[in-house]
Design a protein around this motif. Sequence first.
Motif, PDB file in Angstrom:
ATOM      1  N   ARG A 126       6.072 -17.598  -2.294  1.00 53.61           N
ATOM      2  CA  ARG A 126       6.909 -18.051  -1.183  1.00 53.61           C
ATOM      3  C   ARG A 126       7.151 -19.564  -1.223  1.00 53.61           C
ATOM      4  O   ARG A 126       8.228 -20.035  -0.856  1.00 53.61           O
ATOM      5  N   HIS A 127       6.180 -20.316  -1.666  1.00 47.03           N
ATOM      6  CA  HIS A 127       6.299 -21.766  -1.683  1.00 47.03           C
ATOM      7  C   HIS A 127       6.812 -22.312  -3.014  1.00 47.03           C
ATOM      8  O   HIS A 127       6.882 -23.526  -3.203  1.00 47.03           O
ATOM      9  N   GLY A 128       7.157 -21.434  -3.941  1.00 47.12           N
ATOM     10  CA  GLY A 128       7.760 -21.883  -5.186  1.00 47.12           C
ATOM     11  C   GLY A 128       6.820 -22.572  -6.142  1.00 47.12           C
ATOM     12  O   GLY A 128       7.245 -23.443  -6.922  1.00 47.12           O
ATOM     13  N   ASP A 129       5.537 -22.202  -6.143  1.00 46.47           N
ATOM     14  CA  ASP A 129       4.591 -22.802  -7.083  1.00 46.47           C
ATOM     15  C   ASP A 129       4.990 -22.484  -8.522  1.00 46.47           C
ATOM     16  O   ASP A 129       5.438 -21.371  -8.822  1.00 46.47           O
ATOM     17  N   ASP A 130       4.795 -23.437  -9.409  1.00 41.69           N
ATOM     18  CA  ASP A 130       5.044 -23.211 -10.834  1.00 41.69           C
ATOM     19  C   ASP A 130       3.835 -22.585 -11.517  1.00 41.69           C
ATOM     20  O   ASP A 130       3.977 -21.789 -12.446  1.00 41.69           O
ATOM     21  N   ARG A 157       6.553 -16.858 -12.954  1.00 37.16           N
ATOM     22  CA  ARG A 157       7.860 -16.694 -13.586  1.00 37.16           C
ATOM     23  C   ARG A 157       8.975 -16.706 -12.552  1.00 37.16           C
ATOM     24  O   ARG A 157       8.758 -16.413 -11.381  1.00 37.16           O
ATOM     25  N   GLU A 158      10.163 -17.009 -13.014  1.00 35.82           N
ATOM     26  CA  GLU A 158      11.296 -17.242 -12.110  1.00 35.82           C
ATOM     27  C   GLU A 158      11.583 -16.061 -11.206  1.00 35.82           C
ATOM     28  O   GLU A 158      11.923 -16.233 -10.036  1.00 35.82           O
ATOM     29  N   ARG A 159      11.452 -14.849 -11.709  1.00 34.47           N
ATOM     30  CA  ARG A 159      11.797 -13.667 -10.921  1.00 34.47           C
ATOM     31  C   ARG A 159      10.569 -12.858 -10.515  1.00 34.47           C
ATOM     32  O   ARG A 159      10.689 -11.698 -10.110  1.00 34.47           O
ATOM     33  N   ASP A 160       9.400 -13.453 -10.594  1.00 29.68           N
ATOM     34  CA  ASP A 160       8.176 -12.751 -10.202  1.00 29.68           C
ATOM     35  C   ASP A 160       8.220 -12.327  -8.735  1.00 29.68           C
ATOM     36  O   ASP A 160       8.561 -13.124  -7.858  1.00 29.68           O
ATOM     37  N   THR A 161       7.841 -11.081  -8.486  1.00 29.37           N
ATOM     38  CA  THR A 161       7.475 -10.680  -7.131  1.00 29.37           C
ATOM     39  C   THR A 161       5.975 -10.891  -6.981  1.00 29.37           C
ATOM     40  O   THR A 161       5.259 -11.097  -7.972  1.00 29.37           O
ATOM     41  N   ALA A 162       5.491 -10.809  -5.751  1.00 28.40           N
ATOM     42  CA  ALA A 162       4.046 -10.913  -5.548  1.00 28.40           C
ATOM     43  C   ALA A 162       3.323  -9.801  -6.308  1.00 28.40           C
ATOM     44  O   ALA A 162       2.243 -10.014  -6.872  1.00 28.40           O
ATOM     45  N   GLY A 163       3.921  -8.628  -6.357  1.00 23.39           N
ATOM     46  CA  GLY A 163       3.306  -7.515  -7.082  1.00 23.39           C
ATOM     47  C   GLY A 163       3.219  -7.771  -8.572  1.00 23.39           C
ATOM     48  O   GLY A 163       2.202  -7.457  -9.212  1.00 23.39           O
ATOM     49  N   ASP A 164       4.275  -8.341  -9.162  1.00 25.65           N
ATOM     50  CA  ASP A 164       4.264  -8.670 -10.595  1.00 25.65           C
ATOM     51  C   ASP A 164       3.138  -9.651 -10.911  1.00 25.65           C
ATOM     52  O   ASP A 164       2.357  -9.460 -11.843  1.00 25.65           O
ATOM     53  N   LEU A 165       3.099 -10.718 -10.132  1.00 30.84           N
ATOM     54  CA  LEU A 165       2.137 -11.786 -10.373  1.00 30.84           C
ATOM     55  C   LEU A 165       0.702 -11.311 -10.148  1.00 30.84           C
ATOM     56  O   LEU A 165      -0.196 -11.600 -10.947  1.00 30.84           O
ATOM     57  N   ILE A 221      15.384 -17.614   0.929  1.00 27.32           N
ATOM     58  CA  ILE A 221      15.491 -16.167   1.126  1.00 27.32           C
ATOM     59  C   ILE A 221      14.967 -15.429  -0.101  1.00 27.32           C
ATOM     60  O   ILE A 221      14.225 -14.438  -0.001  1.00 27.32           O
ATOM     61  N   ASP A 222      15.341 -15.909  -1.263  1.00 22.90           N
ATOM     62  CA  ASP A 222      14.888 -15.314  -2.520  1.00 22.90           C
ATOM     63  C   ASP A 222      13.368 -15.345  -2.614  1.00 22.90           C
ATOM     64  O   ASP A 222      12.724 -14.340  -2.948  1.00 22.90           O
ATOM     65  N   ARG A 223      12.763 -16.484  -2.306  1.00 20.33           N
ATOM     66  CA  ARG A 223      11.308 -16.606  -2.403  1.00 20.33           C
ATOM     67  C   ARG A 223      10.593 -15.694  -1.416  1.00 20.33           C
ATOM     68  O   ARG A 223       9.601 -15.040  -1.766  1.00 20.33           O
ATOM     69  N   VAL A 224      11.095 -15.638  -0.184  1.00 20.37           N
ATOM     70  CA  VAL A 224      10.460 -14.772   0.809  1.00 20.37           C
ATOM     71  C   VAL A 224      10.543 -13.315   0.370  1.00 20.37           C
ATOM     72  O   VAL A 224       9.548 -12.569   0.438  1.00 20.37           O
ATOM     73  N   ALA A 225      11.710 -12.885  -0.089  1.00 22.30           N
ATOM     74  CA  ALA A 225      11.887 -11.488  -0.495  1.00 22.30           C
ATOM     75  C   ALA A 225      10.954 -11.122  -1.637  1.00 22.30           C
ATOM     76  O   ALA A 225      10.344 -10.039  -1.651  1.00 22.30           O
ATOM     77  N   ARG A 226      10.804 -12.016  -2.613  1.00 24.86           N
ATOM     78  CA  ARG A 226       9.902 -11.732  -3.733  1.00 24.86           C
ATOM     79  C   ARG A 226       8.434 -11.803  -3.304  1.00 24.86           C
ATOM     80  O   ARG A 226       7.601 -11.051  -3.808  1.00 24.86           O
ATOM     81  N   GLY A 246      15.121  -4.931  -1.157  1.00 25.33           N
ATOM     82  CA  GLY A 246      14.381  -5.370  -2.328  1.00 25.33           C
ATOM     83  C   GLY A 246      14.681  -6.839  -2.582  1.00 25.33           C
ATOM     84  O   GLY A 246      15.424  -7.485  -1.831  1.00 25.33           O
ATOM     85  N   PRO A 247      14.115  -7.416  -3.653  1.00 25.46           N
ATOM     86  CA  PRO A 247      14.415  -8.816  -3.976  1.00 25.46           C
ATOM     87  C   PRO A 247      15.917  -9.038  -4.130  1.00 25.46           C
ATOM     88  O   PRO A 247      16.659  -8.159  -4.573  1.00 25.46           O
TER      89      PRO A 247
END
Length: 313
Positions: A126-130, A157-165, A221-226, A246-247
């Motif tokens: 959500r906070h865009g950490d690298d 990663r750029e398109r990571d969801t919380a589940g992916d990560l 919005i993108d970050r919150v959704a992911r 979904g994202p």
Amino acid sequence: MRLVFAGTPEVALPSLRALLDSGRHEVVAVVTRPDAPSGRGRRVERSPVAALADERGIEVLTPAKASDPVFQARLEELRPDLCPVVAYGALLPESALSIPTHGWVNLHFSVLPAWRGAAPVQASVRHGDDITGATTFRIVKALDAGPVFGVVTERVRERDTAGDLLGRLAESGAKLLLSTVDGIADGTLRAVDQPEEGVSYAPKVTVDDARLDFGTPAVAIDRVARAVTPDPGAWAEFRGERLKLGPVLPVEGGGEGFEPLAPGEIRVERKRVLVGTATDPVVLGDVQAQGKKRMSATDWARGVRIEAGERIS
């Protein structure tokens, strides 16, 4: 070492399997949350950790609270050298912390002291950490504040969801936890106090936290959704009903000749459904209306026959 493993959800399974299959340690029992209703039918089910323990013939302890005297008496009878913890989901009182010889060691999915609390991976997305990671530390009374044994890092990663990560961290974290237990057993590993600077907190994510606000910039919005995918899942309202989303994918400028959209305004194109934000539009991914199956946004839009100027709120 004699181990009593504490954990509940699926994300704890790689760590439990690593300890069970190590050949160096004996998992004499697991501690997990009590059986609970799950799924649409609300059928009472065992936690994933309990189910794996059942398969391996390991004793399962399911105290309603870790302060339960009966539970603590049984824990003392088991004589654990160490209690590894991964996403157990309940507070551990000091009376329980003192039972194992080497205490309780937690695998936490952030690089502490960043994102202490219940939802570190969601906060990181959500906070865009690298960069994020996982940390093993000794549990103390203060929240996620104990001294650190080890750390692994992971690029977000750029398109990571919380589940992916979280899926990747569960695997790399399992290796870290096993090496931590090995080091404690050998006497070669010492915990180091966390720095006082850089402390941040990640409270549990609620359903309200997962509501998308199309009056904010597309990147937010993108970050919150992911961050809330897969759980609890992003949502907004359309025609007065909740719409699960979904994202989404931000689209810079919307493309050649694109006419700007107001925040929340929907535009249906042949191969995509766009929604306006405070900045660039976003492309909707999967959509699930109340009482319906999840489907592509284009199929959903054709079915509901969106009128010009309609908005998602």
